[in-house]
Scaffold this motif. Sequence first.
Motif, short mmCIF file in Angstrom:
data_model
loop_
_atom_site.label_atom_id
_atom_site.label_comp_id
_atom_site.label_asym_id
_atom_site.label_seq_id
_atom_site.Cartn_x
_atom_site.Cartn_y
_atom_site.Cartn_z
N SER A 1 -5.44 6.64 10.19
CA SER A 1 -6.13 7.06 8.97
C SER A 1 -6.71 5.90 8.18
O SER A 1 -7.55 6.11 7.30
CB SER A 1 -5.15 7.80 8.07
N GLY A 2 -6.24 4.70 8.42
CA GLY A 2 -6.67 3.56 7.60
C GLY A 2 -5.78 3.36 6.38
O GLY A 2 -6.09 2.55 5.51
N GLN A 3 -4.67 4.09 6.32
CA GLN A 3 -3.71 3.92 5.23
C GLN A 3 -2.62 2.94 5.66
O GLN A 3 -2.31 2.82 6.85
CB GLN A 3 -3.06 5.25 4.86
N VAL A 4 -2.04 2.24 4.69
CA VAL A 4 -0.95 1.31 4.94
C VAL A 4 0.24 1.75 4.10
O VAL A 4 0.09 2.06 2.92
CB VAL A 4 -1.36 -0.14 4.59
N THR A 5 1.41 1.76 4.72
CA THR A 5 2.65 2.19 4.06
C THR A 5 3.45 0.99 3.61
O THR A 5 3.59 0.01 4.36
CB THR A 5 3.50 3.03 5.04
N PHE A 6 3.99 1.09 2.41
CA PHE A 6 4.98 0.13 1.91
C PHE A 6 6.19 0.92 1.45
O PHE A 6 6.06 2.02 0.93
CB PHE A 6 4.43 -0.67 0.72
N ILE B 1 3.01 -0.66 -10.60
CA ILE B 1 2.64 -0.08 -9.31
C ILE B 1 1.75 1.14 -9.53
O ILE B 1 0.70 1.28 -8.89
CB ILE B 1 3.90 0.28 -8.49
N GLU B 2 2.16 2.02 -10.43
CA GLU B 2 1.35 3.22 -10.73
C GLU B 2 -0.05 2.86 -11.18
O GLU B 2 -1.02 3.54 -10.85
CB GLU B 2 2.04 4.07 -11.79
N ALA B 3 -0.20 1.76 -11.92
CA ALA B 3 -1.51 1.33 -12.40
C ALA B 3 -2.44 0.92 -11.25
O ALA B 3 -3.66 0.98 -11.39
CB ALA B 3 -1.36 0.18 -13.39
N MET B 4 -1.86 0.54 -10.11
CA MET B 4 -2.67 0.19 -8.93
C MET B 4 -3.10 1.43 -8.16
O MET B 4 -3.83 1.34 -7.20
CB MET B 4 -1.90 -0.78 -8.04
N LYS B 5 -2.62 2.60 -8.59
CA LYS B 5 -3.02 3.91 -8.08
C LYS B 5 -2.76 4.15 -6.58
O LYS B 5 -3.57 4.75 -5.88
CB LYS B 5 -4.47 4.20 -8.41
N PRO B 6 -1.58 3.73 -6.08
CA PRO B 6 -1.25 4.12 -4.71
C PRO B 6 -0.80 5.58 -4.72
O PRO B 6 -0.47 6.14 -5.77
CB PRO B 6 -0.08 3.21 -4.37
N PRO C 1 -5.07 2.42 0.88
CA PRO C 1 -6.08 2.13 1.90
C PRO C 1 -5.94 0.68 2.38
O PRO C 1 -5.48 -0.19 1.62
CB PRO C 1 -7.41 2.33 1.18
N GLU C 2 -6.33 0.42 3.62
CA GLU C 2 -6.21 -0.93 4.18
C GLU C 2 -6.81 -2.00 3.28
O GLU C 2 -6.25 -3.08 3.14
CB GLU C 2 -6.87 -0.99 5.56
N GLU C 3 -7.92 -1.68 2.63
CA GLU C 3 -8.57 -2.69 1.78
C GLU C 3 -7.79 -3.01 0.51
O GLU C 3 -8.05 -4.02 -0.14
CB GLU C 3 -10.01 -2.29 1.44
N GLU C 4 -6.79 -2.21 0.17
CA GLU C 4 -5.93 -2.46 -1.00
C GLU C 4 -4.57 -3.02 -0.60
O GLU C 4 -3.78 -3.40 -1.47
CB GLU C 4 -5.71 -1.16 -1.79
#
Length: 155
Positions: free
Chosen positions: A84-89, A108-113, A128-131
Amino acid sequence: MKAKTGEYIAVHREPVWHESANFVFHAHMGEEAGKNEWEQLWGKATAPNRVVLCCIPFFLYDVALGDEVLLTPDNVLAEVVHRSGQVTFRVWFGERDQANRKDSIREIEAMKPLMEWSSENLLALSVPEEEAQRMADYLQLRENEGVLQYEAGRS
């Protein structure tokens, strides 16, 4: 192989894309003390034995929100067929300073994950990968300060 009564199963109580999910399946995480361990996952069926993951994995590696996966006939995750292009932390707060914890969650919430809680201490994030690098840098900074521990969902 499929999950059996008495085995450990990590569940998603509030999958981030619950409104799209129409299918529940399992992923085998390995064995601990002679018992299988599983993660119950939510997905949206796209074709026979194929689903798009609608939750953020709490424990699995190399699977992310939005990935399309192939299932076995027993509805167990077999492989990722489309990324999907998503990255998990995953973020572990544990018994840390509550004020710093609240500040970290707010930042963290302010970064909108996209976010999904497993427990009061374990938070799964999807970006997303770019974030991803920005999130990793922030989490590393907070880990260095002793506020949290984190890991990426890719091995």
